[in-house]
Design an enzyme around this catalytic site. Structure first.
Site, short mmCIF file in Angstrom:
data_model
loop_
_atom_site.label_atom_id
_atom_site.label_comp_id
_atom_site.label_asym_id
_atom_site.label_seq_id
_atom_site.Cartn_x
_atom_site.Cartn_y
_atom_site.Cartn_z
N GLU A 158 -25.54 -50.59 35.20
CA GLU A 158 -24.82 -50.98 36.41
C GLU A 158 -24.69 -52.50 36.54
OE1 GLU A 158 -22.49 -50.85 39.16
OE2 GLU A 158 -23.43 -48.87 39.09
N ALA A 163 -23.50 -57.72 38.99
CA ALA A 163 -24.92 -57.84 39.34
C ALA A 163 -25.37 -56.60 40.11
CB ALA A 163 -25.18 -59.13 40.11
N GLU A 219 -24.65 -67.86 32.65
CA GLU A 219 -25.20 -67.27 31.43
C GLU A 219 -26.09 -68.32 30.75
OE1 GLU A 219 -24.59 -64.03 30.07
OE2 GLU A 219 -23.89 -63.75 32.12
N LYS A 234 -16.99 -57.98 31.02
CA LYS A 234 -17.10 -57.14 32.21
C LYS A 234 -15.90 -56.19 32.34
CE LYS A 234 -19.98 -60.39 34.78
NZ LYS A 234 -20.06 -61.41 35.83
#
Length: 374
Positions: A158, A163, A219, A234
């Site tokens: 997830e 996030a 990151e 993503k």
């Protein structure tokens, strides 16, 4: 592009027991997210689903504790622990560790992501905020979900998108109930949202990037955010979760990394980034003059995935995003006229760790006790 025909791996059906077995947890990676996760496990109230930490590792330390020991004992053991031996760790997890067992990968390391299949085959649930395993080839992605389904365990990711926001689960639920995702539009990098919000507040581009790094929003190498690679990964994960087959090479995103700094060492890159501040100040001024804001927006449809910098009217929901917010607009057969919107904080160790913990608890509430492996 057409929906991918391979079946989705469904979560193990949840079942409740008056005295469920504890769910054991091993945490790989004790950086900001891993440490926050351990603290949240320690701080959570009991709901009948006990979580027992049995071990953890960093790049330099690997420690084991008895299942009835708390997080403090684990963190204490880490101080004196030996360097990790991944072959030994995997052998111990697959052959000796108690079940049910959840392996949390918070490392972002390719060699750890490469071990998911072995863990799943051994009946170990895997939870990860790392995008690496899900953004390799389509065949590799399909294989992981098939292995998890065959082994009767869960593979949860997830927090690879948004996030702690329930974006992946929303897409999974839409597909599982027979809906078809037509498109997804969104601002999906909390790092870039924070960056452009900070620019609007008067900071220079280089100062805003450094602030994102200092606060733990970026990151490990901030160029993964600035290059658009994080956005690409993503959207690739969302598209695949929606049932579409797409390869990484099919994704087109705009890079914000100056060409002259693309290959520089990380620290040198941050030090020299001020050289582009004047250009970004001009861009910000142009946007403000048009009652617009700069946002990095991604798009997915049956035509593919693309992302890049856009001037967005400041009167729109996307234009009003602040801090490290994410926003996803999901259009489906059912949500055709007005998209389904998911919005909220999309970066930061605490919200990411909370999303990982939510995945672990979903497994704990659905996992069936089993004996030690033979």
């Amino acid at each position: 592009m057409t929906p991918h025909s391979s079946s989705l791996a469904s979560p193990v059906a949840e079942s409740k027991s008056s005295s469920p077995s504890p769910t054991h947890v091993y945490v790989a990676g004790m950086g900001d997210i891993g440490t926050a996760l351990v603290q949240q496990i320690h701080a959570r109230g009991e709901d009948g689903h006990a979580l027992c930490l049995i071990g953890a590792c960093t790049t330099r330390r690997a420690a084991w504790v008895a299942p009835d020991c708390g997080p403090e004992a684990l963190l204490g053991e880490m101080e004196e622990a030996a360097p990790p031996d991944w072959s030994a760790i995997i052998d111990r997890l697959t052959q000796e560790a108690p079940r049910p067992l959840v392996f949390v990968d918070a490392t972002g390391a390719p060699d750890v992501a490469a071990r998911y299949e072995t863990l799943l085959q051994a009946g170990i649930h895997v939870v990860t905020p790392s995008k690496l395993a899900n953004t390799r080839s389509q065949a590799a992605f399909d294989r992981l979900r098939a292995v998890a389904a065959d082994a009767g365990v869960q593979y949860r990711y997830e927090t690879t998108v948004g996030a702690g926001l329930p974006v992946v689960q929303t897409v999974r639920t839409l597909v599982a109930t027979g809906d078809r995702v037509r498109s997804i539009r969104g601002v999906v990098s909390g790092t870039l949202t924070f960056l452009f919000s900070t620019l609007r507040d008067g900071c220079s581009f280089s100062e805003a990037v450094q602030a994102a790094v200092d606060r733990g929003y970026a990151e490990p190498d901030v160029r993964d955010d600035l290059s658009g690679n994080d956005v690409a990964r993503k959207f690739l994960i969302l598209a695949r979760t929606a049932g579409y087959a797409i390869e990484p090479s099919d994704v087109q995103v705009e890079s914000l990394v100056p060409d002259a700094l693309a290959e520089s060492p990380r620290d040198d890159f941050l030090r020299r980034l001020s050289g582009v501040d004047a250009r970004w100040q001009e861009r910000q001024a142009t946007a403000a003059a048009e009652d617009a804001v700069l946002q990095y927006v991604g798009h997915f449809s049956s035509e593919g995935i693309e992302g890049g910098l856009e001037l967005v009217p400041d009167s729109t929901a996307v234009g009003q995003l602040g801090a490290q917010e994410n926003l996803f607009e999901i259009t489906t057969d059912r949500y055709a006229d007005v998209p389904l919107v998911v919005r909220g904080p999309g970066a930061g160790p605490s919200v990411t760790a909370a999303g990982v913990l939510a995945d672990v608890l979903k497994i704990a509430r659905g996992a069936c006790p089993s004996s030690l492996p033979a």
